[in-house]
Design an enzyme around this catalytic site. Structure first.
Site, PDB file in Angstrom:
ATOM      1  N   SER A 192      63.220  34.743 -39.145  1.00  6.31           N
ATOM      2  CA  SER A 192      63.175  35.642 -37.977  1.00  6.31           C
ATOM      3  C   SER A 192      64.300  35.662 -37.216  1.00  6.31           C
ATOM      4  O   SER A 192      64.625  35.727 -36.060  1.00  6.31           O
ATOM      5  CB  SER A 192      62.176  35.270 -37.182  1.00  6.31           C
ATOM      6  OG  SER A 192      60.788  35.155 -37.758  1.00  6.31           O
ATOM      7  N   ASP A 309      55.568  39.769 -36.799  1.00  8.58           N
ATOM      8  CA  ASP A 309      54.486  39.925 -36.061  1.00  8.58           C
ATOM      9  C   ASP A 309      53.759  41.164 -36.136  1.00  8.58           C
ATOM     10  O   ASP A 309      52.618  41.520 -35.671  1.00  8.58           O
ATOM     11  CB  ASP A 309      54.500  39.779 -34.546  1.00  8.58           C
ATOM     12  CG  ASP A 309      54.853  38.213 -34.247  1.00  8.58           C
ATOM     13  OD1 ASP A 309      54.363  37.431 -34.890  1.00  8.58           O
ATOM     14  OD2 ASP A 309      55.309  37.966 -33.102  1.00  8.58           O
ATOM     15  N   ARG A 340      48.270  32.668 -41.549  1.00  3.99           N
ATOM     16  CA  ARG A 340      47.967  34.051 -41.640  1.00  3.99           C
ATOM     17  C   ARG A 340      48.288  34.562 -43.000  1.00  3.99           C
ATOM     18  O   ARG A 340      48.164  35.891 -43.109  1.00  3.99           O
ATOM     19  CB  ARG A 340      49.137  34.743 -40.722  1.00  3.99           C
ATOM     20  CG  ARG A 340      48.911  34.392 -39.345  1.00  3.99           C
ATOM     21  CD  ARG A 340      49.831  35.139 -38.367  1.00  3.99           C
ATOM     22  NE  ARG A 340      49.451  34.945 -37.010  1.00  3.99           N
ATOM     23  CZ  ARG A 340      50.182  35.382 -35.976  1.00  3.99           C
ATOM     24  NH1 ARG A 340      51.602  35.694 -36.124  1.00  3.99           N
ATOM     25  NH2 ARG A 340      49.741  34.968 -34.658  1.00  3.99           N
TER      26      ARG A 340
END
Length: 429
Positions: A192, A309, A340
């Site tokens: 990220s 996200d 996730r």
């Protein structure tokens, strides 16, 4: 509380994007670290940003707020001698404040979400803090975590970015206040990277000087810096808006979302590009995204590392696309409020989606005809999973019941209200 999502063929209307959670938490922190009074216009209200509000006040900042702004008088480099901090289920808030707690004598971060944040590891940050003289007590890298600070000194720091960029952000907030200069070298990898760009942007606005290499793998930070009191304006939030945009894309729609800057450093801005690649009819001009959806999408391949996200919402859209979609370089999704990848895909399968997983990939075999639905699914207390499963429910043949859907408030308290405004058929149970 559970949410029943009933199939909804059409969405229509205009909403304003909620304010960015990522920017709000960072602005709240730099305002607290400033000597003087700062103003933040349009701050986000969510469980995460409220956790930061609560903790900076515990650490000695004063906060006065109305509907439009937050006014914060900071504690500078001298936080209060607080014994406990409760960050709730906010991993970024925990990690940012673990660094700042190095300025305190003895602070314990308590574990109030043992089944979510309590399971997440923080070893890489603990190791890095140890290199600058901070003693940390922990449970195998997990909460509860006690920081014994007060002795932190700048110097050479190595930190892994392989699991999360939040460890690096934590050090970037702390090291400018130390007396000595510091050098930070990122080892292994840096996930990220785009979020580090947001941290550096906010630090620069707060008057902090950091010399970063172009690849964000090496930083020189002069010591003895002072955060300046400033006025900030929070931009619209792409991660939350990704779910709204994906919902509009999988239905017949005429949906407008305002306050989404065309030129934004939020990596999740890529959701607009991905939906265009999926041949969704949309325009993005003057900070407004307008979708005239026809429910028809094409499969896509996308490197999700820079838009972590928004990946789950894009996967939900791909469930209904023609062809096979692939989202790769997304292993860090496994280290969030839940796994996730595995947890999310298990729930998608229950609803009738055809999905596969690899360690760092999600593969979606699209079903343009829709999925069966008609089941109860577990969102694993994860706000991003809740929003993504809601998208799937709109195109299911029978309603979906999402367990514990109230946890959407972690980042987007008004998500279901906004979806209802657009015409989604939703019912709290």
């Amino acid at each position: 509380m559970d949410m029943i999502v009933t199939p909804t063929p059409r969405l229509q209307g205009t909403i304003g994007a909620l304010s960015s959670k990522n920017y709000t938490t960072r602005y709240l922190l730099v305002a607290a670290l400033a000597e003087g009074t700062s103003t933040i216009h349009f701050p986000a209200h969510s469980e995460d940003s409220d956790a930061m509000r609560r903790c900076i006040q515990d650490l000695g900042a004063t906060l006065v707020e109305d509907d439009q702004k937050a006014v914060i008088t900071g504690f500078g480099s001298h936080p209060s001698d607080v014994k406990e901090l409760n960050v709730g289920n906010a991993g970024a808030v925990l990690r940012f404040l673990m660094g700042i707690a190095a300025l305190c004598p003895d602070v314990t971060f308590v574990n109030t979400y043992p089944d979510s944040l309590g399971k997440r590891p923080h070893d890489d940050l603990i190791t890095a803090l140890g290199q600058i003289g901070v003693e940390v007590e922990h449970e195998n890298g997990r909460l509860p975590i006690t920081i014994r600070g007060g002795q932190a000194k700048g110097g050479s720091i190595k930190v892994s970015g392989a699991v999360s960029s939040q460890y690096l952000s934590s050090l970037l907030f702390l090291t400018p206040m130390l007396k000595e200069d510091s050098e930070i070298t990122v080892i292994d990898d840096l996930k990220s990277k785009v979020v580090i760009g947001q941290t550096l942007e906010v630090l620069e606005q707060a008057g902090i000087v950091i010399h970063a290499s172009e690849d964000y793998m090496h930083f020189r930070i002069p010591g003895n810096q002072v955060y300046q009191a400033k006025t900030y304006t929070v931009q619209g939030d792409y991660p939350g808006s990704a779910a709204i945009l994906a919902a509009a894309s999988v239905t017949e729609s005429d949906v407008t979302v305002e306050r989404l800057p065309v030129k934004s450093k939020q990596g999740e801005r890529a959701v607009v590009d991905v939906l265009q690649m999926m041949e969704v009819p949309l325009t993005h001009e003057n900070d407004i995204v307008h979708i005239r959806g026809n429910g028809k999408l094409k499969a896509v391949e996308f490197d999700g590392d820079a838009a972590t996200d928004a990946v789950l919402a894009m996967v939900a859209a791909a469930v209904f696309a023609e062809g096979t979609s692939r989202f790769y370089n997304v292993e860090n999704l496994r280290y969030k409020e839940c796994d996730r990848i595995t947890d999310y895909l298990n729930e998608l399968r229950k609803a009738g989606a055809r999905v596969e997983e690899k360690q760092a990939e999600i593969i979606v075999h699209g079903r343009p005809e829709g999925v069966e639905g008609g089941v109860e699914i577990n969102a694993h207390y994860d706000h991003r999973v809740i929003m993504a499963l809601t998208i799937v429910g709109l195109r299911s043949k029978a309603p979906l019941r999402i367990k514990d859907a109230h946890h959407v408030a972690k980042s987007y308290p008004h998500f279901f209200d906004h979806m209802k405004t657009l015409g989604a058929k939703l019912e709290w149970v």
